[in-house]
Design an enzyme around this catalytic site. Structure first.
Site, PDB file in Angstrom:
ATOM      1  N   ASP A 130       2.057   5.363  -8.074  1.00  0.00           N
ATOM      2  CA  ASP A 130       3.894   5.013  -6.614  1.00  0.00           C
ATOM      3  C   ASP A 130       4.756   5.177  -7.519  1.00  0.00           C
ATOM      4  O   ASP A 130       5.519   5.012  -7.386  1.00  0.00           O
ATOM      5  CB  ASP A 130       3.830   3.625  -5.232  1.00  0.00           C
ATOM      6  CG  ASP A 130       2.485   4.202  -4.914  1.00  0.00           C
ATOM      7  OD1 ASP A 130       2.793   5.263  -4.062  1.00  0.00           O
ATOM      8  OD2 ASP A 130       2.149   3.201  -4.650  1.00  0.00           O
ATOM      9  N   HIS A 188       0.709  -1.144  -0.096  1.00  0.00           N
ATOM     10  CA  HIS A 188      -0.198   0.005  -0.053  1.00  0.00           C
ATOM     11  C   HIS A 188       1.283   1.127   0.359  1.00  0.00           C
ATOM     12  O   HIS A 188       1.427   1.317  -1.148  1.00  0.00           O
ATOM     13  CB  HIS A 188      -1.032  -0.211   1.386  1.00  0.00           C
ATOM     14  CG  HIS A 188      -2.114   0.837   1.406  1.00  0.00           C
ATOM     15  ND1 HIS A 188      -2.539   1.603   0.286  1.00  0.00           N
ATOM     16  CD2 HIS A 188      -3.173   0.898   2.366  1.00  0.00           C
ATOM     17  CE1 HIS A 188      -3.495   2.193   0.526  1.00  0.00           C
ATOM     18  NE2 HIS A 188      -3.644   1.846   1.477  1.00  0.00           N
ATOM     19  N   HIS A 225      -2.591  -2.485  -9.527  1.00  0.00           N
ATOM     20  CA  HIS A 225      -3.667  -1.510  -9.028  1.00  0.00           C
ATOM     21  C   HIS A 225      -4.807  -2.400  -9.187  1.00  0.00           C
ATOM     22  O   HIS A 225      -4.936  -3.103  -9.678  1.00  0.00           O
ATOM     23  CB  HIS A 225      -3.665  -0.551  -9.251  1.00  0.00           C
ATOM     24  CG  HIS A 225      -4.551  -0.255  -7.788  1.00  0.00           C
ATOM     25  ND1 HIS A 225      -6.271   0.507  -8.437  1.00  0.00           N
ATOM     26  CD2 HIS A 225      -3.719   1.481  -7.893  1.00  0.00           C
ATOM     27  CE1 HIS A 225      -5.405   1.298  -7.490  1.00  0.00           C
ATOM     28  NE2 HIS A 225      -4.776   2.088  -7.191  1.00  0.00           N
TER      29      HIS A 225
HETATM   30  C1  LIG Z   1      -1.504  -3.830  -6.228  1.00  0.00           C
HETATM   31  C2  LIG Z   1      -1.434  -5.092  -6.356  1.00  0.00           C
HETATM   32  C3  LIG Z   1      -0.940  -5.632  -4.475  1.00  0.00           C
HETATM   33  C4  LIG Z   1      -3.100  -5.412  -6.585  1.00  0.00           C
HETATM   34  O1  LIG Z   1      -3.225  -7.157  -5.985  1.00  0.00           O
HETATM   35  P1  LIG Z   1      -4.387  -7.979  -6.238  1.00  0.00           P
HETATM   36  O2  LIG Z   1      -5.391  -6.887  -7.057  1.00  0.00           O
HETATM   37  O3  LIG Z   1      -5.048  -8.441  -5.506  1.00  0.00           O
HETATM   38  O4  LIG Z   1      -4.051  -7.953  -7.754  1.00  0.00           O
HETATM   39  P2  LIG Z   1      -3.080 -10.263  -8.213  1.00  0.00           P
HETATM   40  O5  LIG Z   1      -1.694  -9.924  -6.313  1.00  0.00           O
HETATM   41  O6  LIG Z   1      -4.097 -10.976  -8.007  1.00  0.00           O
HETATM   42  O7  LIG Z   1      -2.386  -9.729  -9.675  1.00  0.00           O
HETATM   43  C5  LIG Z   1      -2.988 -10.256 -10.542  1.00  0.00           C
HETATM   44  C6  LIG Z   1      -1.933 -11.335 -11.713  1.00  0.00           C
HETATM   45  O8  LIG Z   1      -1.325 -10.147 -11.701  1.00  0.00           O
HETATM   46  C7  LIG Z   1       0.666  -9.935 -11.465  1.00  0.00           C
HETATM   47  N1  LIG Z   1       1.117  -8.614 -10.975  1.00  0.00           N
HETATM   48  C8  LIG Z   1       0.183  -8.314 -10.008  1.00  0.00           C
HETATM   49  N2  LIG Z   1       0.875  -7.049  -9.781  1.00  0.00           N
HETATM   50  C9  LIG Z   1       2.386  -7.570 -10.752  1.00  0.00           C
HETATM   51  C10 LIG Z   1       3.232  -7.039 -10.718  1.00  0.00           C
HETATM   52  N3  LIG Z   1       3.432  -5.604 -10.012  1.00  0.00           N
HETATM   53  N4  LIG Z   1       4.193  -7.662 -10.443  1.00  0.00           N
HETATM   54  C11 LIG Z   1       4.310  -8.540 -11.554  1.00  0.00           C
HETATM   55  N5  LIG Z   1       2.924  -9.689 -11.900  1.00  0.00           N
HETATM   56  C12 LIG Z   1       1.982  -8.938 -10.744  1.00  0.00           C
HETATM   57  C13 LIG Z   1       0.013 -12.023 -10.218  1.00  0.00           C
HETATM   58  O9  LIG Z   1       1.204 -12.171 -10.393  1.00  0.00           O
HETATM   59  C14 LIG Z   1      -1.573 -12.400 -10.667  1.00  0.00           C
HETATM   60  O10 LIG Z   1      -0.609 -13.338 -11.835  1.00  0.00           O
HETATM   61  P3  LIG Z   1      -1.389 -14.529 -11.842  1.00  0.00           P
HETATM   62  O11 LIG Z   1      -2.832 -13.931 -12.279  1.00  0.00           O
HETATM   63  O12 LIG Z   1      -0.599 -15.115 -12.895  1.00  0.00           O
HETATM   64  O13 LIG Z   1      -0.968 -15.086 -10.645  1.00  0.00           O
HETATM   65  C15 LIG Z   1      -0.629  -5.161  -6.976  1.00  0.00           C
HETATM   66  O14 LIG Z   1      -0.212  -5.444  -8.361  1.00  0.00           O
HETATM   67  C16 LIG Z   1       0.371  -4.750  -6.961  1.00  0.00           C
HETATM   68  O15 LIG Z   1       1.607  -6.218  -5.620  1.00  0.00           O
HETATM   69  N6  LIG Z   1       1.472  -4.443  -7.242  1.00  0.00           N
HETATM   70  C17 LIG Z   1       2.881  -3.402  -6.669  1.00  0.00           C
HETATM   71  C18 LIG Z   1       2.299  -2.893  -5.166  1.00  0.00           C
HETATM   72  C19 LIG Z   1       2.102  -1.781  -5.429  1.00  0.00           C
HETATM   73  O16 LIG Z   1       2.946  -1.118  -6.315  1.00  0.00           O
HETATM   74  N7  LIG Z   1       1.319  -1.433  -5.149  1.00  0.00           N
HETATM   75  C20 LIG Z   1       0.839  -0.094  -4.821  1.00  0.00           C
HETATM   76  C21 LIG Z   1      -0.009  -0.092  -5.152  1.00  0.00           C
HETATM   77  S1  LIG Z   1      -0.884   1.320  -5.645  1.00  0.00           S
END
Ligand SMILES: CC(C)(COP(=O)(O)OP(=O)(O)OC[C@H]1O[C@@H](n2cnc3c(N)ncnc32)[C@H](O)[C@@H]1OP(=O)(O)O)[C@@H](O)C(=O)NCCC(=O)NCCS
Length: 429
Positions: free
Chosen positions: A363, A268, A307
């Site tokens: 971010d 987050h 996201h």
């Molecule tokens: C923001 C976040 C937590 C959202 O997560 P979510 O909606 O739960 O999405 P998921 O974790 O289920 O990801 C969906 C798919 O995309 C992939 N994915 C998501 N974010 C990714 C990233 N930053 N890098 C690589 N792969 C990613 C996941 O591995 C998953 O792949 P799969 O279907 O093969 O397993 C996630 O995108 C993330 O961890 N991003 C990096 C951290 C970040 O920048 N956070 C700030 C948010 S404002």
């Protein structure tokens, strides 16, 4: 007009249930009437991470993740970033209307005259280790404010509520700057009422021996825009924490402490700090393809990408990317920018990211700007918490005044052991 309904047929009994649909939503409690057997509790919905569950009815922020639209009280984020100030946007989020000149003047005066902390907070800060993380300090000191303002417990007294809201918005930058100065051993710099909200924050962060600190107007405005972009984002993790904890009717200082704690996590508010670590680790544009390979192999995540809601380019990231050039014209170009641009270029062409709709989020570029402005990495989540405070408070007040308000208390599916008898210690094998 005929009400839209969703009809569910129970295959075992042949019974049908018509669940009303309102705003594309069915009420989870309407599922309660569907019983698997007589005497059973009704069925529930299972939604870890609340991926498809609306927890409230809100009028504050609209977000369309597929089309990349973000509105505060109906106003597009792009227009607010261009024309508004942070305090005006804060007023808008809280009161649902843009202020008149008199209202804005009174509001600005009110915030400016609540920035000073009780001197005991400084003593409290002295108790932290010299290398304490400023976000840890912020979350504990904002929680501690609860004990300084016992009237804050009168959460249904609108005048008291508004006083605490003004105090929190005013004091967060002071707490944040004091946390930073403690962590680097600098004397605390007191607020200067002649300065704007962001100018004063820069003053409390960076003033050294000069009698009067003059913020650079480009950096002051850039921070203003970054604060506007971070002011609210509907039901994210920290806002849900604020609403969830606030639903127990605790005072707003305690609830904000919970929201700050939620924001501390790397998924987050900690994400922009992680972006910088990632860019530093990559270190050279030539190493970007290898890094992308590791991301695609599932070894690591590309921080600042993806996201829960945005499945297109985050509109906030677009604004920040454009603003970066103005900031770098003053501070000098951040050498990590080239690595970020190359990461973005490759990722936006790659099937892994395109297929999963992973785009830069807020971010991805904000950390580069903060670093160029002289903020240490450990301050990044703090720089998110300051402007998000108004979003938390607007959502908290909306939750309190919602006639459907209930204490947050989700259900569970139990897969643990069935009933069993206690075995005395010496009889256990
Ligand atoms: C923001 C976040 C937590 C959202 O997560 P979510 O909606 O739960 O999405 P998921 O974790 O289920 O990801 C969906 C798919 O995309 C992939 N994915 C998501 N974010 C990714 C990233 N930053 N890098 C690589 N792969 C990613 C996941 O591995 C998953 O792949 P799969 O279907 O093969 O397993 C996630 O995108 C993330 O961890 N991003 C990096 C951290 C970040 O920048 N956070 C700030 C948010 S404002």
């Amino acid at each position: 007009m005929p009400r839209e309904t969703l009809t569910i047929t129970d295959n075992r009994t042949g019974r049908t249930y018509d669940l009303p649909i309102d705003h594309g939503t069915i009420r989870a409690t309407d599922l309660d009437q569907i019983r698997l057997a007589d005497g059973d509790a009704g069925i529930t919905s299972y939604d870890p991470g609340f991926k498809n569950t609306a927890a409230c009815d809100s009028r504050i922020t609209f977000l369309d993740g597929d089309r990349g639209i973000l509105l505060y009280r109906g106003y597009p984020i792009e227009q607010l970033a261009e024309h508004s100030t942070y305090l005006e946007t804060a007023y808008l989020l809280l009161d649902a209307q843009l202020p008149t000149t008199e209202q804005l003047d009174a509001w600005t005066y009110n915030i400016t005259h609540h920035t000073i902390l009780h001197e005991n907070i400084k003593k409290f800060m002295e108790g932290f280790r010299h290398d304490a993380h400023p976000m840890g300090m912020l979350l504990s000191t904002v929680g501690a404010l609860s004990s300084f303002y016992p009237r804050a417990r009168d959460i249904f007294d609108s005048a008291s509520r508004r006083r605490q809201i003004a105090r929190l918005i005013a004091k967060m930058p002071t707490l944040a700057a004091f946390s930073y100065r403690h962590s680097v051993g600098l004397p605390y710099a007191y607020p200067d009422n002649r300065l704007s909200y962001t100018g004063n924050f820069l003053n409390m962060m960076f003033r050294m021996t000069e009698l009067e600190y003059k913020p650079n107007p480009v950096l002051e405005r850039a921070l203003e825009v970054l604060f506007i972009l971070h002011a609210d984002h509907e039901q994210n993790c920290s806002t849900s924490a604020m609403r969830g904890v606030g639903s127990s009717l605790v005072d707003p200082y305690a609830a904000v402490a919970a929201a700050v704690a939620a924001l501390y996590g790397p998924l987050h508010g900690g994400a922009n700090e992680q972006v910088l670590h990632m860019l530093q680790e990559i270190g050279d544009v030539r190493r970007v393809p290898d890094f992308i390979k590791r991301v695609k192999g599932g070894e690591i995540r590309l921080m600042g990408f993806g996201h829960r809601i945005y499945k297109s380019y985050d509109p906030r990231a677009k604004i920040i990317k454009r603003m970066a050039d103005q900031v770098f014209a003053v501070t000098g170009r951040n050498p990590l920018l080239d690595i970020a641009l190359e990461l973005e270029r490759i990722a936006l062409e790659d099937d892994y990211f395109v297929g999963r709709k992973l785009y830069p989020n807020v971010d991805f570029y904000s950390g580069l700007i903060y670093q160029a402005m002289g903020f240490p990495l450990r301050m990044f989540p703090v720089l998110f918490a300051i402007p998000r405070t108004v979003g938390w408070l607007a959502q908290w007040e909306e939750m309190l005044l919602d006639p459907e308000r209930k204490i947050a208390r989700p259900r569970q599916i139990y897969h643990g052991s069935p009933r069993r008898d206690y075995v005395p210690l010496l009889e256990r094998s």
